[in-house]
Design an enzyme around this catalytic site. Structure first.
Site, PDB file in Angstrom:
ATOM      1  N   GLU A   9       0.649  -1.073  -0.219  1.00  0.00           N
ATOM      2  CA  GLU A   9       0.169   0.014  -0.194  1.00  0.00           C
ATOM      3  C   GLU A   9       0.776   1.070  -0.055  1.00  0.00           C
ATOM      4  O   GLU A   9       1.776   1.166   0.763  1.00  0.00           O
ATOM      5  CB  GLU A   9      -0.928  -0.069   1.100  1.00  0.00           C
ATOM      6  CG  GLU A   9      -1.570  -0.850   1.164  1.00  0.00           C
ATOM      7  CD  GLU A   9      -1.648  -0.804   2.641  1.00  0.00           C
ATOM      8  OE1 GLU A   9      -2.562  -0.107   3.793  1.00  0.00           O
ATOM      9  OE2 GLU A   9      -2.056  -2.218   3.455  1.00  0.00           O
ATOM     10  N   ARG A  53      -6.523  -1.522  -5.113  1.00  0.00           N
ATOM     11  CA  ARG A  53      -8.167  -0.780  -4.144  1.00  0.00           C
ATOM     12  C   ARG A  53      -7.145   0.840  -4.042  1.00  0.00           C
ATOM     13  O   ARG A  53      -5.733   0.881  -4.296  1.00  0.00           O
ATOM     14  CB  ARG A  53      -8.033  -1.223  -2.936  1.00  0.00           C
ATOM     15  CG  ARG A  53      -8.991   0.554  -2.106  1.00  0.00           C
ATOM     16  CD  ARG A  53      -9.227  -0.298  -0.815  1.00  0.00           C
ATOM     17  NE  ARG A  53     -10.015   0.273  -0.153  1.00  0.00           N
ATOM     18  CZ  ARG A  53      -9.246   0.484   1.500  1.00  0.00           C
ATOM     19  NH1 ARG A  53      -8.923   0.758   2.206  1.00  0.00           N
ATOM     20  NH2 ARG A  53     -10.107   2.066   1.841  1.00  0.00           N
ATOM     21  N   TYR A  55      -7.763   4.695  -3.629  1.00  0.00           N
ATOM     22  CA  TYR A  55      -8.803   5.431  -3.146  1.00  0.00           C
ATOM     23  C   TYR A  55      -8.372   6.873  -1.916  1.00  0.00           C
ATOM     24  O   TYR A  55      -6.731   6.927  -2.007  1.00  0.00           O
ATOM     25  CB  TYR A  55      -8.780   5.157  -0.933  1.00  0.00           C
ATOM     26  CG  TYR A  55      -8.140   4.010  -0.224  1.00  0.00           C
ATOM     27  CD1 TYR A  55      -8.016   4.511   0.698  1.00  0.00           C
ATOM     28  CD2 TYR A  55      -7.390   3.154  -0.806  1.00  0.00           C
ATOM     29  CE1 TYR A  55      -7.588   4.043   1.285  1.00  0.00           C
ATOM     30  CE2 TYR A  55      -6.839   2.773   0.245  1.00  0.00           C
ATOM     31  CZ  TYR A  55      -6.487   2.936   1.227  1.00  0.00           C
ATOM     32  OH  TYR A  55      -5.110   2.125   2.025  1.00  0.00           O
ATOM     33  N   ASP A  57      -6.910   8.737   1.067  1.00  0.00           N
ATOM     34  CA  ASP A  57      -6.735   8.090   2.582  1.00  0.00           C
ATOM     35  C   ASP A  57      -6.463   9.179   3.131  1.00  0.00           C
ATOM     36  O   ASP A  57      -6.255  10.872   3.048  1.00  0.00           O
ATOM     37  CB  ASP A  57      -5.264   7.280   2.530  1.00  0.00           C
ATOM     38  CG  ASP A  57      -4.949   7.265   4.215  1.00  0.00           C
ATOM     39  OD1 ASP A  57      -6.048   6.749   4.531  1.00  0.00           O
ATOM     40  OD2 ASP A  57      -3.732   6.794   4.601  1.00  0.00           O
ATOM     41  N   GLU A  63      -3.812   7.170  -2.399  1.00  0.00           N
ATOM     42  CA  GLU A  63      -3.138   5.687  -1.874  1.00  0.00           C
ATOM     43  C   GLU A  63      -3.722   4.411  -2.979  1.00  0.00           C
ATOM     44  O   GLU A  63      -4.644   4.401  -3.168  1.00  0.00           O
ATOM     45  CB  GLU A  63      -4.029   5.230  -0.409  1.00  0.00           C
ATOM     46  CG  GLU A  63      -3.023   3.713   0.110  1.00  0.00           C
ATOM     47  CD  GLU A  63      -3.182   3.498   1.292  1.00  0.00           C
ATOM     48  OE1 GLU A  63      -2.596   3.065   2.050  1.00  0.00           O
ATOM     49  OE2 GLU A  63      -2.824   4.865   2.344  1.00  0.00           O
ATOM     50  N   THR A  66      -1.637  -2.750  -3.867  1.00  0.00           N
ATOM     51  CA  THR A  66      -1.763  -2.994  -5.141  1.00  0.00           C
ATOM     52  C   THR A  66      -2.478  -4.160  -4.532  1.00  0.00           C
ATOM     53  O   THR A  66      -3.180  -5.104  -4.015  1.00  0.00           O
ATOM     54  CB  THR A  66      -0.602  -3.767  -5.125  1.00  0.00           C
ATOM     55  OG1 THR A  66      -0.376  -4.736  -3.668  1.00  0.00           O
ATOM     56  CG2 THR A  66       1.165  -3.260  -5.546  1.00  0.00           C
ATOM     57  N   TRP A 419     -12.407  -6.350   0.006  1.00  0.00           N
ATOM     58  CA  TRP A 419     -11.398  -7.611  -0.103  1.00  0.00           C
ATOM     59  C   TRP A 419     -11.814  -8.732   0.025  1.00  0.00           C
ATOM     60  O   TRP A 419     -10.762  -9.759  -0.422  1.00  0.00           O
ATOM     61  CB  TRP A 419      -9.804  -7.003   0.610  1.00  0.00           C
ATOM     62  CG  TRP A 419      -9.700  -6.130   0.662  1.00  0.00           C
ATOM     63  CD1 TRP A 419      -9.284  -5.318   1.688  1.00  0.00           C
ATOM     64  CD2 TRP A 419      -8.221  -5.748  -0.603  1.00  0.00           C
ATOM     65  NE1 TRP A 419      -7.835  -4.295   1.338  1.00  0.00           N
ATOM     66  CE2 TRP A 419      -7.169  -4.584   0.318  1.00  0.00           C
ATOM     67  CE3 TRP A 419      -7.653  -6.205  -1.289  1.00  0.00           C
ATOM     68  CZ2 TRP A 419      -6.382  -3.846  -0.885  1.00  0.00           C
ATOM     69  CZ3 TRP A 419      -6.562  -5.606  -1.990  1.00  0.00           C
ATOM     70  CH2 TRP A 419      -6.490  -4.589  -2.052  1.00  0.00           C
TER      71      TRP A 419
END
EC number: 6.3.1.19
Length: 452
Positions: A9, A53, A55, A57, A63, A66, A419
């Site tokens: 991340e 993902r 987004y 943060d 952010e 993977t 997830w």
């Protein structure tokens, strides 16, 4: 070697420079950046067709997380794919700014600190068995992670009351605990918050938040690859000498401030030992372990590179690894620039150069320039990175998520994913729970897709 699930991340720094009157706050810049995402995803927190993902943060930091990867090589390609996706958003946002008459340029930095002293991270995720001793895992890993910056730091010019110093790591100054369940307030080396994103009875997610964000693919390969091998040694019961540090937080700063690796840190036993010696101990065990276990090509490449980096640090001749290791590449660039313009390390233009190394925009960022000129080594190819932007890893749960998202978008169906859940937002509210991150094929998901 057994498969493991990996994930990275990465939080990015964002800023905007202006040529006109109108100025934007970081929040507004981030909103421009994510406008395209919000227009199709109806949110600034979305999952993509490649299983990743994306987004916004806390603190307006974009952010990218993977998708689940089961090889370090795959992880490197997907980490770089995240850069390309964000670069695409940047180009789009700048065009929109200019269309609205706001003269300025947006900058995205893959680094870990901003000029105000704030820190944002690169978090590594390793799936581990629930049945191991998590406490022992952390105890053996911490001396490794504290000194790992010697082989994979991103490098930083740090301004101190005694003048400017070149450090190994950007993140080291911002770590305040060894093991903790917080990520922002106390910033530990290992985060223990128990969110496996998998079957909690079988798995645990080791969340390492001490590492730097790397520009060089080879450095990323070494960072994750070396940690993976050390983890496997602990899991296999390899006997390690007790290298517990008396004060890991003091040690991480002391190690960062000494690029020769020779500065001694104190162990809990009272003995003093250098970062170089600690890394050499882990490397010796790792080399023997990989030879005995018959590691794959990546593991062999990792121990070979690890050895070369430590040799370069020991001899003081860093040239042999200047194409592969971020802190060395950046140091060489800065030294050349200083000589050419006769500048001290504390000069603002040097600080600017330090930052420019991490600029994601390929036509502008320093690292991108080196890559285009063939002056740095690679661990992924451009076609692999291009494919990773659109296609999830084919051997993990990410494949199921990516396929589900792709079909739902093509069929214009309303859906929700995270997830572990895939859900069609229709009357039946059909949901599939995918608890096994190693499972790339699932009849329930196939049926859900077929029903669209």
């Amino acid at each position: 070697m057994e498969r493991r699930i990996f994930g990275l991340e990465t939080e990015y720094g964002v800023t905007c420079t202006y040529r006109g009157q109108r100025r934007l706050s970081p929040d507004e810049v981030a909103r421009y950046l994510f406008r395209r995402v919000v227009s199709w995803g109806r949110s600034s927190n979305v999952f993509l067709r490649n299983g990743a993902r994306l987004y916004l943060d806390v603190g307006s930091h974009p952010e990218y997380a993977t998708p689940e990867c089961d090889s370090v090589a795959d992880l490197v390609a997907h980490d770089r794919a995240g850069e390309r996706i964000l670069e695409g958003l940047l180009v789009d946002a700048e065009k929109r700014l200019h269309d609205e008459g706001i003269a300025g340029e947006i900058y995205l930095f893959k680094n870990n600190t901003d000029s105000a002293g704030n820190s944002y991270g690169c978090h590594e995720n390793y799936l581990v068995s629930r049945h191991g001793e998590f406490g022992r895992l952390a105890d053996v890993l911490i001396p490794f992670l504290v000194t790992r910056q010697l082989i994979c730091g991103a490098g930083k010019v740090l301004q101190t009351p005694r003048g400017a110093v070149y450090c190994l790591s950007q993140r080291a100054e911002h770590i305040w605990e060894g093991v903790s369940s917080a990520t922002t307030r106390s910033r530990p080396i290992i985060n223990t918050r128990d969110e496996p994103h998998a079957d909690a009875e079988r798995y645990r997610r080791l969340h390492v938040i001490v590492g730097d964000s790397n520009m060089n693919e080879v450095t990323t390969l070494l960072k994750v690859g070396a940690a993976d091998i050390v983890l496997r040694m602990i899991e296999s019961g390899v006997v390690m000498r007790d290298l517990t540090l008396e004060n890991p937080i003091r040690a991480i700063r002391e190690v960062s401030h000494d690029i020769t690796g020779r500065r001694k840190v104190r162990l809990a036993s009272g003995k003093e030992i250098s970062a170089l010696e600690i890394q050499q101990e882990y490397l010796a065990k790792a080399t023997e372990f990989v030879e005995r276990r018959g590691g794959d090509q990546t593991a062999k490449r990792v121990v070979e590179l690890w050895g070369r980096v430590l040799s370069a640090v020991e001899t003081g001749d860093l040239e042999p690894v200047a194409r592969e290791i971020d802190w060395v590449t950046k140091l060489r660039l800065i030294e050349r620039y200083q000589r050419k313009h006769d500048l001290p390390l504390s000069h603002p233009r040097v600080a600017q150069m330090d930052l420019a190394y991490h600029d994601l925009r390929r036509g502008r960022g320093l690292y991108g320039l080196l890559e285009r000129r063939g002056q740095v080594d690679r661990a992924a190819t451009d076609p692999e990175i291009f494919e990773a932007k659109e296609t999830p890893p084919q051997t993990t749960r990410a494949r199921l998520r990516g396929e589900f998202i792709r079909h739902a978008q093509e069929k214009r169906r309303d859906f929700t994913v995270d997830w572990v859940h895939l859900k069609l937002n229709d009357q039946a509210q059909r949901t599939v729970l995918c608890k096994d991150p190693f499972r790339a094929y699932d009849e329930r998901v196939e049926r859900l897709i077929a029903s669209m």
